[in-house]
Design a protein around this motif. Structure first.
Motif, mmCIF file in Angstrom:
data_model
loop_
_atom_site.group_PDB
_atom_site.id
_atom_site.type_symbol
_atom_site.label_atom_id
_atom_site.label_comp_id
_atom_site.label_asym_id
_atom_site.label_seq_id
_atom_site.Cartn_x
_atom_site.Cartn_y
_atom_site.Cartn_z
ATOM 1 N N ALA A 99 0.831 -1.202 0.000
ATOM 2 C CA ALA A 99 0.000 0.000 0.000
ATOM 3 C C ALA A 99 0.865 1.251 0.000
ATOM 4 O O ALA A 99 0.592 2.213 -0.724
ATOM 5 C CB ALA A 99 -0.934 -0.001 1.210
ATOM 6 N N ALA A 100 1.922 1.232 0.812
ATOM 7 C CA ALA A 100 2.827 2.383 0.867
ATOM 8 C C ALA A 100 3.503 2.614 -0.475
ATOM 9 O O ALA A 100 3.660 3.754 -0.925
ATOM 10 C CB ALA A 100 3.860 2.173 1.967
ATOM 11 N N GLN A 101 3.904 1.537 -1.148
ATOM 12 C CA GLN A 101 4.535 1.660 -2.458
ATOM 13 C C GLN A 101 3.539 2.189 -3.494
ATOM 14 O O GLN A 101 3.890 3.003 -4.359
ATOM 15 C CB GLN A 101 5.086 0.304 -2.908
ATOM 16 N N GLN A 102 2.269 1.719 -3.426
ATOM 17 C CA GLN A 102 1.254 2.182 -4.367
ATOM 18 C C GLN A 102 0.978 3.671 -4.189
ATOM 19 O O GLN A 102 0.787 4.408 -5.163
ATOM 20 C CB GLN A 102 -0.032 1.370 -4.193
ATOM 21 N N MET A 103 0.961 4.125 -2.934
ATOM 22 C CA MET A 103 0.746 5.544 -2.677
ATOM 23 C C MET A 103 1.907 6.367 -3.227
ATOM 24 O O MET A 103 1.701 7.396 -3.880
ATOM 25 C CB MET A 103 0.578 5.787 -1.182
ATOM 26 N N ALA A 104 3.132 5.910 -2.971
ATOM 27 C CA ALA A 104 4.304 6.642 -3.449
ATOM 28 C C ALA A 104 4.310 6.716 -4.973
ATOM 29 O O ALA A 104 4.611 7.760 -5.561
ATOM 30 C CB ALA A 104 5.573 5.969 -2.934
ATOM 31 N N LYS A 105 3.931 5.612 -5.621
ATOM 32 C CA LYS A 105 3.899 5.571 -7.088
ATOM 33 C C LYS A 105 2.857 6.532 -7.648
ATOM 34 O O LYS A 105 3.019 7.097 -8.734
ATOM 35 C CB LYS A 105 3.614 4.149 -7.556
ATOM 36 N N ALA A 106 1.754 6.734 -6.902
ATOM 37 C CA ALA A 106 0.687 7.638 -7.348
ATOM 38 C C ALA A 106 1.013 9.101 -7.073
ATOM 39 O O ALA A 106 0.255 9.993 -7.448
ATOM 40 C CB ALA A 106 -0.627 7.280 -6.666
ATOM 41 N N GLY A 107 2.140 9.351 -6.402
ATOM 42 C CA GLY A 107 2.542 10.723 -6.137
ATOM 43 C C GLY A 107 2.269 11.210 -4.737
ATOM 44 O O GLY A 107 2.447 12.396 -4.438
ATOM 45 N N VAL A 108 1.839 10.309 -3.850
ATOM 46 C CA VAL A 108 1.634 10.693 -2.455
ATOM 47 C C VAL A 108 3.002 10.890 -1.800
ATOM 48 O O VAL A 108 3.816 9.961 -1.786
ATOM 49 C CB VAL A 108 0.839 9.607 -1.695
ATOM 50 N N PRO A 109 3.268 12.082 -1.270
ATOM 51 C CA PRO A 109 4.605 12.373 -0.743
ATOM 52 C C PRO A 109 4.825 11.791 0.649
ATOM 53 O O PRO A 109 5.034 12.520 1.625
ATOM 54 C CB PRO A 109 4.642 13.902 -0.723
ATOM 55 N N VAL A 110 4.784 10.477 0.745
ATOM 56 C CA VAL A 110 4.978 9.811 2.021
ATOM 57 C C VAL A 110 6.132 8.823 1.889
ATOM 58 O O VAL A 110 6.259 8.145 0.859
ATOM 59 C CB VAL A 110 3.692 9.083 2.481
ATOM 60 N N ASN A 111 6.982 8.755 2.882
ATOM 61 C CA ASN A 111 8.102 7.817 2.882
ATOM 62 C C ASN A 111 7.551 6.410 3.141
ATOM 63 O O ASN A 111 6.991 6.155 4.214
ATOM 64 C CB ASN A 111 9.096 8.211 3.973
ATOM 65 N N PRO A 112 7.667 5.491 2.189
ATOM 66 C CA PRO A 112 7.089 4.151 2.354
ATOM 67 C C PRO A 112 7.604 3.416 3.581
ATOM 68 O O PRO A 112 6.834 2.740 4.271
ATOM 69 C CB PRO A 112 7.484 3.433 1.059
#
Length: 332
Positions: A50-63
């Motif tokens: 989920a963290a990787q999917q968010m990062a890939k979508a441009g969510v600026p969160v450290n996985p």
């Protein structure tokens, strides 16, 4: 010994600083640059995926940090798949709460009072955020998936604004709108005047759909209902143009002619007595209420004054005078 103590103190201080830094990161807003960022968590995803999917979508969160946050809080296994929006000023902790609660991105579709079912189907089919799983079904096939009681869909869906998560099923909206109509109809039916000439709630729904299409002014709905109820009680034809128009279907091109009023269809209330066989529109809550609580009136006729209001008459002579007065003024 002093060296070891120094190392221990340094280590403790570093740990405290790390915890403090991690706590600060978890509570402070992510930098979205003022934008709303859409992202999707796929079914079956663990917190790492989920963290990787968010990062890939441009969510600026450290996985890595997000993964730690989920595990430290004991919520790593509670993340829900679906479509989300990251809004400005959202912290990593708040983002995790969104995923755990399943606070999906909300879309909306509005079904308008007075629409026909055909118009409702077109609106849902055109909505880009719905999953179109019913477009190939006929009306009859669709109703089989929705109701075991009704086969004709007209009038059986409540006009309202419905919220849904991106990618939701069209069928789910139909089911929700159908249940909403049944609930409103039941509530209105239970408080009805027992002298009303309806044998079933469905007949009341038919009347409500006519009122919905006949009424220019919401304040006149109860009077319009009173006129039509009076006509039913004395055996008069309803003579309502919207029902004739509905029965014409695609043959109606914007004007109703004398020939149309004389051409028999199941919905021609100039040639057939009583209610038409089905509703002719999707009535709103006020039309349902009017159908089941009509005004106490002696009126049997009404004619448009040309300003959105109507002139009501108790007898044909007064009605003819009103027609001459107001229709002549409109046609001048």
């Amino acid at each position: 010994m002093a060296f070891i103590k120094k190392l221990l103190v340094t280590g403790v201080m570093a740990s405290v600083a790390a915890v403090a830094g991690f706590s600060w990161w978890a509570k402070n807003p992510l930098d979205t640059q003022g934008k709303v960022i859409e992202f999707t968590i796929n079914p079956g995803s663990g917190v790492g995926a989920a963290a990787q999917q968010m990062a890939k979508a441009g969510v600026p969160v450290n996985p890595q940090l997000f993964n730690i946050l989920a595990r430290v809080t004991g919520e790593a296994g509670r993340i829900k798949a679906g479509s989300y929006e990251l809004k400005p000023d959202t912290s990593p902790r708040r983002l995790l709460t969104q995923l755990v609660r399943g606070e999906f991105a909300q879309e909306a579709v509005t079904i308008v009072e007075g629409w026909t079912f055909r118009q409702m189907r077109a609106a849902l089919a055109a909505h880009q955020r719905l999953r179109h799983d019913t477009v190939k079904l006929t009306d009859e096939e669709l109703m089989k998936k929705i109701s075991s009681e009704y086969t004709k869909p007209e009038g059986l869906f409540f006009p309202d604004t419905y919220l849904f998560a991106k990618g939701s099923s069209e069928l789910a909206i139909y089911k929700q709108a159908h249940q909403a109509m049944l609930n409103h109809l039941k509530a209105a039916w239970e408080t009805r005047d027992p002298s009303l000439p309806y044998k079933t709630p469905y007949e009341a729904l038919i009347m409500a759909s006519i009122i919905e299409k006949e009424t220019g002014q919401k304040s006149e709905r109860n009077m319009i209902a009173g006129v039509f109820v009076n006509r039913l009680k004395v055996g008069m034809m309803l003579q309502t143009d919207p029902a004739v128009i509905y029965g014409m279907g695609e043959r109606f091109v914007g004007d109703i002619r004398k020939k149309d009023l004389q051409t028999d269809t199941p919905y021609n209330t100039y040639t057939r007595a009583g209610l038409p066989p089905t509703p002719i529109s999707l009535p709103g809550v006020q039309s349902l209420a009017a159908a089941l609580a009509p005004a106490k009136t002696e009126a049997l006729y009404f004619v448009s004054r040309g300003d959105g209001t109507s002139q009501f008459s108790d007898n044909l002579n007064d009605h003819n005078r009103a027609v001459n007065q107001y229709q002549r003024r409109i046609n001048q």
